[in-house]
Design a protein around this motif. Structure first.
Motif, PDB file in Angstrom:
ATOM      1  N   GLN A 155      10.372  -1.301   4.652  1.00 58.00           N
ATOM      2  CA  GLN A 155       9.227  -0.491   4.248  1.00 58.00           C
ATOM      3  C   GLN A 155       8.546   0.073   5.494  1.00 58.00           C
ATOM      4  O   GLN A 155       8.045  -0.667   6.334  1.00 58.00           O
ATOM      5  N   ALA A 156       8.550   1.390   5.611  1.00 59.49           N
ATOM      6  CA  ALA A 156       7.973   2.075   6.766  1.00 59.49           C
ATOM      7  C   ALA A 156       6.720   2.827   6.336  1.00 59.49           C
ATOM      8  O   ALA A 156       6.791   3.741   5.500  1.00 59.49           O
ATOM      9  N   ASN A 157       5.570   2.464   6.894  1.00 59.35           N
ATOM     10  CA  ASN A 157       4.318   3.130   6.563  1.00 59.35           C
ATOM     11  C   ASN A 157       4.323   4.555   7.116  1.00 59.35           C
ATOM     12  O   ASN A 157       4.682   4.785   8.278  1.00 59.35           O
ATOM     13  N   ILE A 158       3.905   5.511   6.282  1.00 58.62           N
ATOM     14  CA  ILE A 158       3.891   6.917   6.675  1.00 58.62           C
ATOM     15  C   ILE A 158       2.467   7.410   6.884  1.00 58.62           C
ATOM     16  O   ILE A 158       2.108   7.869   7.961  1.00 58.62           O
TER      17      ILE A 158
ATOM     18  N   PRO B  71      -1.852   4.911   2.198  1.00 63.38           N
ATOM     19  CA  PRO B  71      -1.169   4.035   1.235  1.00 63.38           C
ATOM     20  C   PRO B  71       0.279   4.423   0.960  1.00 63.38           C
ATOM     21  O   PRO B  71       0.959   3.763   0.193  1.00 63.38           O
ATOM     22  N   LEU B  72       0.755   5.497   1.606  1.00 60.41           N
ATOM     23  CA  LEU B  72       2.100   5.998   1.343  1.00 60.41           C
ATOM     24  C   LEU B  72       3.102   5.440   2.342  1.00 60.41           C
ATOM     25  O   LEU B  72       2.855   5.418   3.553  1.00 60.41           O
TER      26      LEU B  72
ATOM     27  N   LYS C  26       6.760   5.045  -1.803  1.00 61.22           N
ATOM     28  CA  LYS C  26       5.994   3.930  -2.348  1.00 61.22           C
ATOM     29  C   LYS C  26       4.512   4.165  -2.106  1.00 61.22           C
ATOM     30  O   LYS C  26       4.087   4.413  -0.972  1.00 61.22           O
ATOM     31  N   LEU C  27       3.722   4.093  -3.163  1.00 60.45           N
ATOM     32  CA  LEU C  27       2.278   4.265  -3.086  1.00 60.45           C
ATOM     33  C   LEU C  27       1.621   2.941  -3.435  1.00 60.45           C
ATOM     34  O   LEU C  27       1.808   2.423  -4.545  1.00 60.45           O
TER      35      LEU C  27
ATOM     36  N   VAL D 259      -1.457  -3.267  -6.241  1.00 62.57           N
ATOM     37  CA  VAL D 259      -0.540  -2.561  -7.136  1.00 62.57           C
ATOM     38  C   VAL D 259       0.229  -1.496  -6.363  1.00 62.57           C
ATOM     39  O   VAL D 259      -0.336  -0.800  -5.509  1.00 62.57           O
ATOM     40  N   PHE D 260       1.522  -1.362  -6.648  1.00 61.60           N
ATOM     41  CA  PHE D 260       2.299  -0.290  -6.023  1.00 61.60           C
ATOM     42  C   PHE D 260       3.151   0.427  -7.068  1.00 61.60           C
ATOM     43  O   PHE D 260       3.578  -0.144  -8.072  1.00 61.60           O
TER      44      PHE D 260
END
Length: 209
Positions: A54-57, A60-61, A97-98, A103-104
């Motif tokens: 999981q790579a944060n962009i 929350p995205l 992924k948000l 919650v996602f």
């Protein structure tokens, strides 16, 4: 398309470690094969296991590519047939992924490569000289009856728990025809598509408490 996917995965893995989290996941597949005329499809329980990144962009995205071993297929039944199909896939979902609080939501494409396939149960095994089909109970490899590539769309949601654990559920809907067999009369069989409901548990290493 394959080159674009490789470039995307490599670029994500080159992001700073502080902005990304590796994890492992696994869970239940409830799968069926849809689209065959004259046979009723029903769901059958299988499983999947895999790893993800999981790579944060931005905020929350995030982007989450995964690599999975996924067993799927289903049961097909008619007046004369009643058999199970097992399809062993190597799958690569690439999901947006948000995450809002615990919650996602996640969605994106999935690319699958068929490793092997098997069928077992009552099915057509031959044709008599007069063209009458003959049926029997068999167990046989069936990799040649299915196309090697599968393209799907994925959508799901989940809940982040404490200590890096999370629970989620997804629908994986196949878009292309995976049937690559001709029936014993020499006529192409109808389209077949994968449909899989997944429920899974995941653990992220180094996730914030």
């Amino acid at each position: 398309m394959k080159k674009s996917l490789i470039i995307l995965l490599l670029s994500l893995f080159c992001l700073p470690a502080a902005h990304a989290q590796f994890g492992v996941k696994g869970g239940l597949n409830v799968a069926e094969l849809t689209g065959r005329n004259g046979e009723d499809a029903s769901y059958k329980a299988f499983y999947h296991v895999g790893i993800f990144y999981q790579a944060n962009i931005l905020g929350p995205l995030s982007i989450q590519p995964e690599v999975q071993y996924s067993l799927q297929g289903g049961t097909l039944k008619s007046a004369y047939t009643n058999y199970d199909t097992q399809l062993h896939y190597f799958t690569v979902p690439v999901l947006a992924k948000l995450t809002v609080g615990p919650v996602f939501l996640e969605a994106g494409p999935q690319f699958g490569v068929l490793l092997n396939a098997n069928q077992s149960g009552d099915m057509q095994v031959s044709l008599a000289p007069d063209g009458t089909p003959a049926y029997g109970n068999v167990s046989r490899p069936a990799t040649g009856s299915f196309k090697r590539g599968d393209f799907s769309v994925v959508g799901g949601a989940g809940l982040k728990l404490s200590s890096g654990f999370s629970l989620g559920a997804r629908l994986v809907a196949g878009l292309n025809d995976i049937n690559d067999a001709k029936n014993l009369a020499g006529i192409n069989d109808p389209r077949l598509q994968n449909r899989v409901f997944q429920v899974y548990a995941a653990f992220q290493f180094g996730a914030h408490q």
